[in-house]
Design a protein around this motif. Structure first.
Motif, PDB file in Angstrom:
ATOM      1  N   THR A  91      49.304  55.167  63.405  1.00 24.27           N
ATOM      2  CA  THR A  91      49.670  56.525  63.813  1.00 24.27           C
ATOM      3  C   THR A  91      48.614  57.553  63.443  1.00 24.27           C
ATOM      4  O   THR A  91      48.334  58.463  64.224  1.00 24.27           O
ATOM      5  N   PRO A 151      43.875  56.561  65.611  1.00 26.65           N
ATOM      6  CA  PRO A 151      43.423  57.639  66.521  1.00 26.65           C
ATOM      7  C   PRO A 151      42.222  58.402  65.992  1.00 26.65           C
ATOM      8  O   PRO A 151      41.343  58.790  66.760  1.00 26.65           O
ATOM      9  N   VAL A 159      42.948  60.148  73.641  1.00 25.56           N
ATOM     10  CA  VAL A 159      43.213  59.668  72.284  1.00 25.56           C
ATOM     11  C   VAL A 159      44.528  60.257  71.762  1.00 25.56           C
ATOM     12  O   VAL A 159      45.301  59.575  71.073  1.00 25.56           O
ATOM     13  N   LEU A 193      47.267  58.227  73.198  1.00 21.85           N
ATOM     14  CA  LEU A 193      47.377  56.940  72.509  1.00 21.85           C
ATOM     15  C   LEU A 193      48.041  57.083  71.143  1.00 21.85           C
ATOM     16  O   LEU A 193      48.784  56.201  70.706  1.00 21.85           O
ATOM     17  N   SER A 194      47.782  58.195  70.461  1.00 20.91           N
ATOM     18  CA  SER A 194      48.401  58.399  69.151  1.00 20.91           C
ATOM     19  C   SER A 194      49.905  58.562  69.287  1.00 20.91           C
ATOM     20  O   SER A 194      50.675  58.074  68.442  1.00 20.91           O
ATOM     21  N   SER A 214      51.234  54.903  70.030  1.00 13.55           N
ATOM     22  CA  SER A 214      51.296  54.030  68.860  1.00 13.55           C
ATOM     23  C   SER A 214      52.281  54.554  67.834  1.00 13.55           C
ATOM     24  O   SER A 214      53.055  53.788  67.248  1.00 13.55           O
ATOM     25  N   SER A 247      49.538  63.629  63.218  1.00 12.47           N
ATOM     26  CA  SER A 247      48.454  62.906  63.896  1.00 12.47           C
ATOM     27  C   SER A 247      47.856  63.744  65.021  1.00 12.47           C
ATOM     28  O   SER A 247      46.627  63.831  65.156  1.00 12.47           O
ATOM     29  N   ILE A 257      43.876  65.262  65.217  1.00 12.72           N
ATOM     30  CA  ILE A 257      42.945  64.985  66.315  1.00 12.72           C
ATOM     31  C   ILE A 257      42.419  66.280  66.927  1.00 12.72           C
ATOM     32  O   ILE A 257      41.223  66.431  67.182  1.00 12.72           O
ATOM     33  N   THR A 276      45.683  51.021  77.322  1.00 14.74           N
ATOM     34  CA  THR A 276      44.414  51.665  77.018  1.00 14.74           C
ATOM     35  C   THR A 276      43.451  51.598  78.200  1.00 14.74           C
ATOM     36  O   THR A 276      42.743  52.568  78.508  1.00 14.74           O
TER      37      THR A 276
END
Length: 355
Positions: A27, A31, A165, A168-169, A172, A219, A223, A282
């Motif tokens: 998590t 990332p 990204v 994706l965080s 996940s 998270s 980022i 992905t």
């Protein structure tokens, strides 16, 4: 009493989350690692966009031609010298001029064949030489290249990837967190202990979800902040729409994790399937490169993957991708409702099996 119980449950789940290094890695750390990796690669590439190109030339060239070329010109004796200079990255492209046969030959490395910058340089050089030898002062064709963003803010490859990204965080953080909570807790019999107390299944699910939302929120902001500080992001988020996307996407990805666990039952098998699905998303969801880069025969796969829509929503919130307001609302509702329904079902079916 219920509010106090919920607060205690959220506190317990939050503490347990930060004690689980695997969950923290997927998590928070993964990332960030992806951000640093792709930010370094594409950030360097973006910053070198104004680099000075060097043209290697073999043959007698009129001084007026040299003055017309808007790049640094390096002269060589023969083709072999140009080839060596290309291999050593001394020049970007080579040019052989044969005045006897009026031949113009370009020499370049194979990886640069599809490089847009090199293609434009070749066209520009051709135009300059044709004008000179034909004795024409004006260009044959006037071409002006204008960069046009598909969103409200100028987009580059780094902006495109960093928003991916973030998606994706959320994937996940949502999917793996629910697999971890229900799978690991079931494996060690912790759910039975919770439900032996006055805690209701729905309270258990809501408390676990809220604690995971908190981790996902951390998270996402890590980022965004790192991207802004380290790589000078060009886009600006609409924070209200981003918050809506965060809630709906996180809930939707949690629902996906629960769905996988309901299908495969065994937490270990579910985790392996989720990892494979994570890798597939992905590559097929437009996270690191536009979906249009995929062969037409397999583009339809992206339409079946929820991360594709999460990525679109985040890029819309960052003003680098345009989608209609209706689509924005519909996608958010679908993610939120589907995720909520799946977690509600899990509280009624999956947790009930523990009684």
């Amino acid at each position: 009493m219920k509010n106090r119980r919920m607060f205690s449950l959220i506190s317990i789940f939050t503490k347990d989350t930060f004690r689980n290094w695997m969950e923290v890695f997927f998590t928070l750390l993964l990332p960030v690692l992806l951000l640093l990796l792709f930010g370094t690669i594409f950030g360097t590439e973006a910053s070198s966009g104004t680099k000075e190109y060097k043209i290697g030339i073999v043959g007698d060239v009129d001084e007026t031609i040299i003055n017309s070329i808007p790049y640094k010109v390096v002269f060589f004796e023969d083709k072999n010298s140009i080839t060596m200079a290309l291999n050593e990255n001394i020049i970007n492209i080579g040019l052989l001029l044969n005045h006897e046969n009026n031949e113009l030959t370009f020499i370049q490395k194979e990886p640069d064949m599809n490089d847009e910058s090199i293609i434009f340089i070749k066209l520009e050089l051709q135009n300059i030489l044709k004008k000179h030898y034909a004795g024409i002062k004006e260009d044959f064709i006037n071409i002006e290249f204008i960069e046009t963003s598909i969103g409200a803010s100028p987009e580059n490859s780094l902006d495109f990837i960093i928003t991916g990204v973030i998606a994706l965080s959320l994937l996940s953080g949502g999917m793996f967190s629910m697999i971890n909570v229900f799978g690991r807790y079931k494996k060690y019999g912790l759910i039975k202990r919770f439900l032996a107390s006055p805690v209701k299944p729905l309270e258990f699910t809501l408390s676990a979800s809220i604690s995971k939302l908190f981790l996902n929120l951390i998270s996402m902001f890590i980022i965004i902040i790192l991207g802004g500080v380290l790589f000078n992001l060009n886009f600006y988020f609409n924070w209200l729409s981003l918050f809506c996307v965060f809630i709906s996407s996180s809930i939707g990805m949690m629902g996906l994790g629960v769905l996988l666990l309901l299908i495969f039952k065994d937490p270990a098998v579910t985790s392996e399937v989720a990892t494979i699905l994570y890798v597939a998303m992905t590559f097929f969801s437009g996270v690191y490169f536009p979906i249009e880069f995929l062969p037409k025969s397999i583009r339809w796969i992206s339409n079946l993957l929820p991360v594709k829509y999460v990525t679109d929503l985040i890029r819309f919130s960052g003003n680098i991708k345009q989608i209609t307001l209706n689509n924005f609302i519909v996608i958010n509702l679908v993610l939120f409702i589907s995720g909520s329904v799946l977690m509600f079902i899990s509280s009624k079916v999956f947790l009930k099996e523990e009684n």
